[in-house]
Motif scaffolding. Structure first.
Motif, PDB file in Angstrom:
ATOM      1  N   THR A  31      -6.300   3.931   4.920  1.00 14.09           N
ATOM      2  CA  THR A  31      -4.880   4.065   4.589  1.00 14.09           C
ATOM      3  C   THR A  31      -4.579   5.446   4.015  1.00 14.09           C
ATOM      4  OG1 THR A  31      -4.722   1.687   4.135  1.00 14.09           O
ATOM      5  CG2 THR A  31      -2.983   3.086   3.236  1.00 14.09           C
ATOM      6  N   ARG A  39      -6.279  -3.400  -4.337  1.00 14.72           N
ATOM      7  CA  ARG A  39      -6.837  -4.326  -3.344  1.00 14.72           C
ATOM      8  C   ARG A  39      -7.881  -5.241  -3.996  1.00 14.72           C
ATOM      9  NH1 ARG A  39      -6.559  -2.138   1.999  1.00 14.72           N
ATOM     10  NH2 ARG A  39      -4.389  -1.510   2.325  1.00 14.72           N
ATOM     11  N   SER A  43       0.831  -1.209   0.000  1.00  9.16           N
ATOM     12  CA  SER A  43       0.000   0.000   0.000  1.00  9.16           C
ATOM     13  C   SER A  43       0.862   1.254   0.000  1.00  9.16           C
ATOM     14  CB  SER A  43      -0.932  -0.006   1.219  1.00  9.16           C
ATOM     15  OG  SER A  43      -1.828  -1.094   1.178  1.00  9.16           O
ATOM     16  N   VAL A  98      -9.198   0.550   2.727  1.00 14.66           N
ATOM     17  CA  VAL A  98      -8.719   1.331   1.575  1.00 14.66           C
ATOM     18  C   VAL A  98      -8.781   2.819   1.891  1.00 14.66           C
ATOM     19  CG1 VAL A  98      -9.292   2.028  -0.789  1.00 14.66           C
ATOM     20  CG2 VAL A  98      -9.239  -0.393  -0.184  1.00 14.66           C
ATOM     21  N   LEU A 139      -5.702   2.710  -5.228  1.00 15.11           N
ATOM     22  CA  LEU A 139      -5.421   1.734  -4.184  1.00 15.11           C
ATOM     23  C   LEU A 139      -6.564   0.746  -4.050  1.00 15.11           C
ATOM     24  CD1 LEU A 139      -3.407   0.883  -2.009  1.00 15.11           C
ATOM     25  CD2 LEU A 139      -4.568   2.422  -0.409  1.00 15.11           C
TER      26      LEU A 139
END
Length: 445
Positions: A265, A54, A36, A262, A50
């Protein structure tokens, strides 16, 4: 000379599996955070990109989990796990190599997680089917508790350690630790002495009244047989009320939690201005709670009953995520509240997960364990790509914090599936798994 008993072989085999998985789980936690951070810091990825990364890592569960179920029930599960570990070690090691060569781009971070997810789906299906085979049904709850404790310990130490490692050597090189952990897991699996399975899929049983397939149609016959076995696993899960409820609850939880992670982060790095270390520590708080919950699971089940304990864990574990977007004030206060949210969620899910896994395994005969696991993985992990993409879209459309509020509230719909099922009334685990005859009667009902 002392005779090596079957019990001792099982114990040594489980010890090797437990050691390899414990190290691999820590490596995976480090690798997840590092991947990440590579995307966000080194490649300037936003929440939507991102989310795609994922999603691609879990998309193989939608595409391949069901077809892999019959493979797991037919083949040597230990060898399948070993192959998956070796492949994942090579794939993860490719990312820092590409970075050093100056070839790393977002397209590589789309491709590598996808292929990694294929082997993750294979490993997970074989792993959960292999544990009852390795330890025996009578020691299943304790084995699951120990494995879940390792997962919780990895959740505890992995993110914080990942933050330290990423800060010290950089996120791309930190991925090498994840690759090494997969290699170590492969070695420990290779050390386990193989043994014959005592049960085989019903689809492999001889059928003397069935004529042999024509030589011109072997592929068609193989596909038909494969699909029939896949369907057996799906039907078994969704005609069993308790398994169906657990599948729905887990699907909702995984989809919403992945979307939250998600958004969180990016939210932690860009808006809360958390360093990689602080980000890792907040995620590690969930591991602290999960480790505690793991060791409380058997005691809570004895006191409250198995079903009520699972319900309580599901409700508290979902509601605790509301604390993350609710955190406000100075950095210290926000950090403390976010840690509390992850910690409470960890305790509740740690209690619930041990009992859920044991219940699923005890409700399923060995000949269907691989397909049951694959069917549940298809439903539960198949929702993760949807949650990942949804989290990225919500972050771009509504903002990071509003997206966190929406997904945290949506988590509360998951426990309703368990509350409305027969599960709350169950006091204990079944004494033994159902027989194949009982399974066939269930499929016909």
């Amino acid at each position: 000379m002392k005779r090596v008993t079957a019990h001792r072989l099982r114990r040594y085999g489980f010890g090797a599996l437990w050691l390899g998985q414990s190290l691999s789980l820590v490596g995976t936690q480090i690798g997840t955070l590092a991947l990440s951070l590579v995307a966000v810091i080194h490649l300037d990825a936003g929440s939507d990109q991102l989310g795609v990364i994922r999603a691609l890592q879990y998309l193989p569960f939608l595409l391949f989990a069901l077809p892999l179920g019959p493979l797991v029930d037919r083949k040597d599960r230990r060898r399948l796990m070993l192959v998956a570990d070796v492949a994942r070690a090579v794939l993860v090691a490719a990312v820092p190599l590409l970075h050093v060569l100056g070839l790393l781009s977002l397209w590589w971070l789309y491709a590598v997680p996808f292929v990694l997810g294929v082997f993750q789906a294979l490993f997970d299906s074989a792993y959960l089917a292999y544990v009852p085979q390795l330890v025996g049904r009578e020691r299943l709850t304790r084995a699951n508790r120990n494995l879940q404790a390792s997962q919780s310990a990895a959740d505890l130490g992995g993110p914080g350690l990942g933050g330290l490692v990423c800060g010290a050597i950089g996120a791309p090189l930190a991925l090498l630790l994840d690759a090494v952990s997969f290699a170590v897991s492969a070695v420990t699996l290779a050390l386990i002495k193989p043994f014959r399975r005592t049960e085989r899929p019903a689809s492999e049983a001889p059928m003397p009244d069935t004529p042999a397939p024509a030589a011109s149609a072997p592929v068609r016959q193989a596909v038909a047989t494969w699909w029939r076995e896949v369907r057996e696993g799906i039907v078994f899960v969704f005609r069993q009320a308790e398994l169906r409820a657990l599948a729905v609850e887990t699907a909702v939880f995984n989809a919403c939690e992945q979307g939250i992670l998600v958004l969180y982060t990016v939210y932690a790095v860009q808006e809360l201005r958390f360093s990689p270390l602080l980000l890792g520590l907040t995620l590690a708080a969930g591991g602290v709670g999960a480790l505690l919950g793991t060791f409380l699971s058997e005691r809570a089940s004895r006191r409250l009953g198995l079903g009520r304990t699972i319900v309580l864990g599901s409700v508290v574990g979902s509601a605790a995520f509301l604390l993350i977007p609710a955190a406000a004030g100075g950095r210290t206060a926000v950090f403390a509240v976010v840690c509390l949210g992850f910690g409470l969620a960890g305790v509740a899910t740690g209690i619930s997960n041990v009992l859920q896994v044991s219940l699923r395994q005890m409700l399923t005969p060995d000949s269907l364990t691989g397909r049951m696991t694959a069917s549940l993985r298809f439903v539960a992990y198949g929702m993760v790509p949807i949650g990942s993409v949804l989290g990225g879209v919500l972050g771009s459309a509504l903002g990071l914090r509003p997206g966190l509020w929406l997904l945290s509230a949506a988590l509360l719909f998951g426990p309703l599936a368990i509350i409305c099922s027969p599960l709350p009334g169950r006091r204990t685990l079944p004494d033994r798994p159902p027989t194949d005859g009982h399974t066939k009667a269930l499929e016909r009902s």
